[in-house]
Design an enzyme around this catalytic site. Structure first.
Site, PDB file in Angstrom:
ATOM      1  N   HIS A  31       0.917  -1.131  -0.104  1.00 14.49           N
ATOM      2  CA  HIS A  31       0.108  -0.108  -0.065  1.00 14.49           C
ATOM      3  C   HIS A  31       0.800   1.291   0.024  1.00 14.49           C
ATOM      4  O   HIS A  31       0.861   2.035   1.024  1.00 14.49           O
ATOM      5  CB  HIS A  31      -1.001   0.004   1.088  1.00 14.49           C
ATOM      6  N   ASP A  72      -3.505   7.288  -1.870  1.00 15.23           N
ATOM      7  CA  ASP A  72      -4.618   6.986  -2.380  1.00 15.23           C
ATOM      8  C   ASP A  72      -4.307   6.234  -3.770  1.00 15.23           C
ATOM      9  O   ASP A  72      -3.240   6.550  -4.201  1.00 15.23           O
ATOM     10  CB  ASP A  72      -5.538   8.162  -2.489  1.00 15.23           C
ATOM     11  N   GLY A  73      -5.199   5.526  -4.163  1.00 18.17           N
ATOM     12  CA  GLY A  73      -4.918   4.926  -5.675  1.00 18.17           C
ATOM     13  C   GLY A  73      -4.205   3.606  -5.512  1.00 18.17           C
ATOM     14  O   GLY A  73      -3.824   3.223  -6.610  1.00 18.17           O
ATOM     15  N   ASN A  74      -4.091   2.992  -4.383  1.00 16.33           N
ATOM     16  CA  ASN A  74      -3.269   1.668  -4.485  1.00 16.33           C
ATOM     17  C   ASN A  74      -4.183   0.681  -5.072  1.00 16.33           C
ATOM     18  O   ASN A  74      -3.402  -0.229  -6.047  1.00 16.33           O
ATOM     19  CB  ASN A  74      -3.116   1.278  -2.986  1.00 16.33           C
ATOM     20  N   GLY A  75      -5.463   0.611  -4.974  1.00 17.65           N
ATOM     21  CA  GLY A  75      -6.322  -0.405  -5.424  1.00 17.65           C
ATOM     22  C   GLY A  75      -6.285  -0.292  -7.211  1.00 17.65           C
ATOM     23  O   GLY A  75      -5.913  -1.285  -7.938  1.00 17.65           O
ATOM     24  N   ARG A  76      -6.364   0.704  -7.794  1.00 11.18           N
ATOM     25  CA  ARG A  76      -6.419   0.917  -8.983  1.00 11.18           C
ATOM     26  C   ARG A  76      -4.822   0.764  -9.621  1.00 11.18           C
ATOM     27  O   ARG A  76      -5.030   0.161 -10.755  1.00 11.18           O
ATOM     28  CB  ARG A  76      -6.991   2.318  -9.185  1.00 11.18           C
ATOM     29  N   ARG A  90      -4.475  -2.871  -9.946  1.00 10.97           N
ATOM     30  CA  ARG A  90      -5.272  -3.659 -10.866  1.00 10.97           C
ATOM     31  C   ARG A  90      -4.453  -3.166 -12.441  1.00 10.97           C
ATOM     32  O   ARG A  90      -4.595  -3.927 -13.334  1.00 10.97           O
ATOM     33  CB  ARG A  90      -6.692  -3.376 -10.892  1.00 10.97           C
TER      34      ARG A  90
END
Length: 299
Positions: free
Chosen positions: A211, A215-219, A222
């Site tokens: 992580h 912000d933006g870790n998930g996107r 993927r």
């Protein structure tokens, strides 16, 4: 999977007709757009499927789109109506943000495919930092302006539920360690000894459990997943397109985080494959996408 890949390979060897070639390109572009839509929906970001596909296809086809739009623009009203239909705030800043979350997600797709698949680069720390900078351009985090976190590792602790991610002081080390391990695995991958789905899933799991960003870790995870799948000959995993799939994906992510916590003090050679559940899930999505691709080309 092997049968589907052979069918596609056979079609290319015999030569695609102009209609088949157009169908192939169209399917790839739409799959990439659905990938953006699903990834955004997981994060409760972006806009409707129709708006997402329209903006993404324009960007993927190299069209210039304005960075800002006015309230009288028909696109503005469509974005506003989409937010209202979801009972979300629909003031001017919310409308423009929802559009930007689509546009700035589509742009790093182009960037990462260009770097990894066209230029033949390996996934690197610099590529990830640059892609994150594009993804988060003018998109403020909940408590942090975009200029303070875009393209830089986080400087404070973050957690998901009861699971705390590594202390920020450890992030640079863990990212460098990840890329060192990736470099070793890539040597094997180029010899055909590593499944691209296992490879992509492994580093998606590692990345999201570091992580590294505010912000933006998930996107980003993927984006890493799909650009790696494409680079090594698999097809796309369009994750999160419907609500049930998002629930399954989030459960797998939570399970992966719990396993990381459980085995965090174990030696590497004592750990099981913590990404195994994710890899199985990704395999199902790749198989579905590849089936649809073969069908589109065969028609």
């Amino acid at each position: 999977m092997a049968t589907l890949a052979n069918e596609l390979s056979k079609a290319f060897k015999t030569g695609l007709t102009p209609r088949q070639e157009a169908a192939f390109v169209n399917h790839i572009l739409h799959s990439l757009a659905w990938m953006v839509y699903g990834s955004n929906k997981i994060e409760k970001a972006g806009s409707s499927a129709d708006i997402t596909l329209k903006l993404c296809l324009a960007i993927f086809c190299g069209k210039e789109i304005p960075e800002e739009i006015e309230e009288q623009d028909p696109e503005y009203m469509s974005l506003k109506e989409s937010l209202i239909s979801q009972n979300l705030p629909a003031d001017t800043s919310a409308v423009l943000r929802s559009r930007r979350e689509v546009v700035q997600h589509a742009k790093p797709v182009v960037f990462m495919i260009d770097q990894l698949c066209i230029r033949g680069q390996d996934l690197s720390e610099q590529i990830i930092l640059d892609a994150h900078r594009i993804l988060t351009y003018k998109v403020d985090a909940e408590t942090t302006p975009w200029k303070e976190y875009s393209g830089v590792y986080r400087d404070h602790e973050v957690s998901a539920g009861l699971h705390a991610f590594p202390h920020p002081s450890l992030v640079p080390y863990k990212m460098k360690s990840m890329f060192h391990e990736l470099k070793c695995d890539l040597k094997e991958a180029t010899n055909g000894t590593i499944d691209p789905i296992a490879l992509a899933s492994k580093y998606t799991h590692i990345f999201v459990n570091i992580h590294p960003f505010i912000d933006g870790n998930g996107r980003m995870s993927r984006l890493n997943l799909n650009s790696t799948l494409l680079k090594f000959g698999a097809f796309l995993a369009c994750i999160g397109v419907d609500e049930d799939d998002r629930s399954i994906y989030m459960e797998i992510a939570i399970n992966g985080g719990a396993l990381e916590y459980l085995y965090e003090d174990s030696e590497e050679d004592e750990k099981p494959k913590l990404y195994k559940e994710l890899a199985s899930y990704v395999l199902g999505h790749v198989k579905k996408s590849l089936t649809e691709l073969v069908s589109a080309v065969a028609q």
